[in-house]
Scaffold this motif. Structure first.
Motif, PDB file in Angstrom:
ATOM      1  N   TYR A  83       0.823  -1.202   0.000  1.00 32.86           N
ATOM      2  CA  TYR A  83       0.000   0.000   0.000  1.00 32.86           C
ATOM      3  C   TYR A  83       0.861   1.258   0.000  1.00 32.86           C
ATOM      4  N   GLY A  84       2.159   1.103   0.261  1.00 34.39           N
ATOM      5  CA  GLY A  84       3.045   2.267   0.259  1.00 34.39           C
ATOM      6  C   GLY A  84       3.327   2.776   1.658  1.00 34.39           C
ATOM      7  N   THR A  85       2.270   3.025   2.422  1.00 37.58           N
ATOM      8  CA  THR A  85       2.470   3.482   3.797  1.00 37.58           C
ATOM      9  C   THR A  85       1.677   2.567   4.730  1.00 37.58           C
ATOM     10  N   THR A  86       1.832   2.809   6.006  1.00 33.41           N
ATOM     11  CA  THR A  86       1.015   2.059   6.956  1.00 33.41           C
ATOM     12  C   THR A  86      -0.429   2.550   6.861  1.00 33.41           C
ATOM     13  N   ASN A  87      -1.333   1.668   7.191  1.00 33.11           N
ATOM     14  CA  ASN A  87      -2.742   2.046   7.223  1.00 33.11           C
ATOM     15  C   ASN A  87      -3.426   1.193   8.269  1.00 33.11           C
ATOM     16  N   VAL A  88      -3.894   1.861   9.315  1.00 33.63           N
ATOM     17  CA  VAL A  88      -4.325   1.108  10.484  1.00 33.63           C
ATOM     18  C   VAL A  88      -5.592   0.300  10.214  1.00 33.63           C
TER      19      VAL A  88
END
Lengths: 215, 271, 243
Positions: A83-88
């Motif tokens: 996804y590229g970055t974290t995503n909670v």
């Protein structure tokens, strides 16, 4: 023991939002977990050992390591990779679904293997395909036996979702921790959280009892 | 069952025994006091460089500080790493542990439940961002995603600026996880104690991070020793704290940990 | 006339344990063949090979000119023509009696529901259980269960019926009702292979009796010959114990 209801009242709105988050994540995860678990469960029953191996490993990994660590791996490793970055939100769904799939797979496998082989033989002797035998004869009976185990898994999942507070998922435990930080008191936030979880799981077990009687 | 299996078994047992012994010897350093009385401090030693575990030994500024205080007061003591929650509940009771020593910031809300010593440490929060960020001060954080350690004053401050139920304010179990969130792109900034931020930037030069001080929005805050309400220890230890700040012992410890002079005048006039 | 079932050099083992050794049997249309023998003689395994519930290691089984061992053979198609009745009935407990009977015609033969229901009711009448149509199997006695199981197999309109010790799990007073249904079936000309311990049935209904022991067919012949004047010593020994 002094107990400050005023700070609970103060936190009630966010705790309720956290409760909705917990419910949402649990429902989505048990659904995806069961679908994935069904596949993995069948995989583990494959006739050839080489095909069973990946499913076997999957179950061993997710049952044999702490969910705590799995959440961190998903949050900081798996999700950023895709996804590229974290995503909670993604972390919450993915980590719990993957974990629940391992347990569901075992429930499915045990349920299916608990059906008398004679049932399958009778279906096959009538000219049904393996798939028809599974769909019309084995699964309907197996699912009935799986319901209690699934209920357990669902309840465990609801409680396990509290570990998501680790990566700041805004669920019940997260808001309890926030309350704790503001006042440095532990019983008000934790007992409130416990009560909410209890209400959730108790309602769930009542619902499951009802379903068990229906199927 | 061959030799290998037996060996593995005894290795396992040894590990277990060693762990148990480690727990028992629990990091306490006895003072030189002669009186019969003794005070036991609880701490959450996961907050380097203030208090942290170096394998099985508790270390940090707070630990050296309390050693000096207890020598001054001439009272026996111990410090145990109990973790945050256990520290809070047991200090509130005051039976097993009579005080909490864990970089606990003094706030009015907390004073409703606990007593504090006089302030022993001045701190401020600091913003940490990746180099080239457009964030210049605390107010720029309003619309950003900010990671903090929950239950800290950074959490309090950012809750004030962003709103306590703002989803873009992410509270983590520890600063370590919050910093990881920044590195993984899940947050635009981390807010934490100045000591933590500086330590992290110093230790991770490859990650290209910078710290931002905002004196205007992040005022000074003070750490105090945590006591149960009405504790008699406050009256016993406050003079010792004051004494070591005044006699230069405090500044000596401060310099070994932070490499600069403390502002003891401000510290003494605070409260 | 071409046999409807032709078994050639059939071998079967479970791991290192040999269960069937070089079985050769021809069964003709409308014939009732009864297989007898002591427990563990391989007679049930032999029967289960005829619809490939057990996979033989070697040899061939040809049913109506089609080899079961050929790669191109779809075993499901063969099984629609070969009904089977099990010792433990194996009714589907989650389905009503009528649904047990209708399921395969609807799902496998793709019959419309109406046609399947009509057939099922007709068969229930034939086995004398019309009033049980809407019941669940759990409420049936053993004898009733086995009669429903026979009706279920017949609903596919098979050309051959296999019976695997159909009365062995029944209380003695229920054996008769099941055997009566089987006798009717034989009288109507159904090709049947029956593994049983019921020597009376074998003598009365069987056209031919096979005696198996230790995985081989020791002796075969007409019932009066095999029971009256067995040529083989082992056959005599077995019959002296059971008769």
């Amino acid at each position: 023991m002094d107990f400050r209801f005023d700070i609970i009242v103060h936190y009630l709105p966010v705790l309720l939002r956290g409760t909705l988050f917990t419910i949402g994540v649990s429902i989505v995860s048990i659904l995806f977990g069961s679908i994935l678990g069904l596949g993995i469960g069948f995989g583990k029953m494959a006739p050839k050992a080489i095909f069973r191996w990946p499913f076997h490993s999957y179950i061993n990994f997710f049952r044999g390591t702490p969910l705590y660590v799995q959440i961190l791996i998903v949050h900081f490793g798996v999700i950023p990779a895709f996804y590229g970055t974290t995503n909670v939100l993604l972390t919450s769904f993915v980590a719990l679904s993957l974990n629940s799939a391992a347990y569901s797979a075992e429930i499915f496998r045990a349920g299916i293997q608990s059906i008398d082989p004679g049932q399958r033989e009778a279906a096959l002797s009538l000219g049904m395909t393996k798939w028809q035998a599974m769909r019309f004869i084995i699964l309907p009976q197996a699912i009935k036996r799986m319901v209690p185990a699934f209920g357990n898994e669902f309840i465990v999942l609801v409680k396990d979702s509290s570990l998501l507070a680790l990566v700041a998922a805004p669920e019940i435990m997260y808001w309890s921790n926030t309350m704790k930080g503001q006042y440095l008191r532990i019983w008000e936030p934790y007992l409130t959280a416990a009560l909410i979880y209890f209400i959730l799981t108790y309602s769930l077990s009542k619902l499951l009892n009802y379903i068990e009687r229906k199927v | 069952m061959g030799i290998g299996k037996k060996w593995a078994m005894s290795a396992l047992v040894s590990c277990f025994v060693l762990t148990m012994v480690g727990c028992g010897s629990n990091n306490n350093a006895a003072g030189n006091g002669t009186a019969g009385e003794m005070i036991k401090f609880a701490s959450d030693a996961s907050y380097a460089p203030m208090e942290y575990m170096d394998t099985d030994t508790i270390k940090g500024f707070d630990i050296d500080f309390i050693k000096a205080v207890m020598e001054e007061a001439g009272i026996k003591y111990s410090v145990t790493n109990t973790g945050w929650d256990t520290m809070l509940s047991s200090v509130k009771q005051g039976t097993e542990y009579q005080a909490g020593l864990s970089s606990v910031s003094i706030t009015d809300e907390r004073k409703e439940t606990y007593d504090y010593s006089i302030p022993y440490f001045e701190s401020t929060n600091m913003i940490m961002v990746k180099e080239g960020s457009d964030i210049k001060n605390a107010l720029d954080l309003k619309d950003k995603v900010v990671a903090v350690q929950g239950a800290t004053t950074a959490d309090d401050l950012m809750s004030g600026i962003m709103g306590v139920d703002n989803a873009n304010l992410k509270r983590f179990d520890s600063n370590a996880v919050a910093l990881m969130e920044l590195n993984s792109g899940g947050a635009d900034a981390v807010v934490a104690d100045i000591a933590i931020v500086n330590e992290y930037i110093k230790n991770n030069p490859k990650e290209k991070l910078t710290g931002i001080i905002d004196k205007e929005n992040f005022g000074s805050e003070y750490y105090g020793i945590l006591y149960p309400k009405g504790s008699e220890w406050k009256a016993k230890l406050d003079p010792a704290i004051k004494a070591i700040i005044e006699n230069g012992k405090y500044a000596e410890i401060y310099k070994t940990w932070f490499g600069e002079e403390p502002d003891t005048a401000t510290l003494l006039s605070a409260e | 006339m071409e046999p409807i079932i032709s078994v050639r050099h059939l071998h079967k083992s479970f791991g290192a344990h040999r269960v069937l050794t070089d079985i050769n049997v021809d069964i003709h249309s409308r014939e009732v063949v009864v297989v007898i023998g002591p427990s563990g003689s391989g007679k049930s395994t032999f029967l289960r090979c005829l619809n490939l519930l057990e996979q033989p290691q070697d040899g061939d089984i040809i049913i109506e000119g089609t080899s079961l061992m050929a790669k191109s053979t779809r075993i499901n198609d063969i099984r629609t023509e070969v009904g089977m009745v099990f010792q433990q009935f194996n009714l589907f407990p989650h389905k009503k009696v009528i649904e047990n009977i209708m399921l395969a015609p609807v799902q496998v033969r793709k019959w419309p529901e109406d046609k399947a229901r009509e057939k099922a009711l007709e068969l229930l009448q034939k086995v004398g259980l019309s009033e049980k149509a809407e019941m669940y199997p759990a409420s049936l006695s053993g004898g009733q269960s086995q009669r429903v199981a026979i009706a279920r197999a017949l609903a596919m309109e098979p050309k051959i019926m296999l019976f695997d010790e159909p009365t062995s799990a029944l209380d003695p007073e229920m054996v008769g009702e099941v055997l009566a249904v089987m006798k009717d079936l034989a009288r109507e000309g159904m090709t049947m292979v029956v593994v049983t311990h019921e020597m009376g049935f074998a003598r009365e209904v069987g056209d031919r009796v096979l005696f198996m022991e230790q995985g081989v067919v020791v002796e075969e012949g007409a019932p009066e010959q095999l029971f009256g004047n067995p040529s083989h010593e082992r056959t005599q020994e077995f019959l002296s114990k059971v008769l």
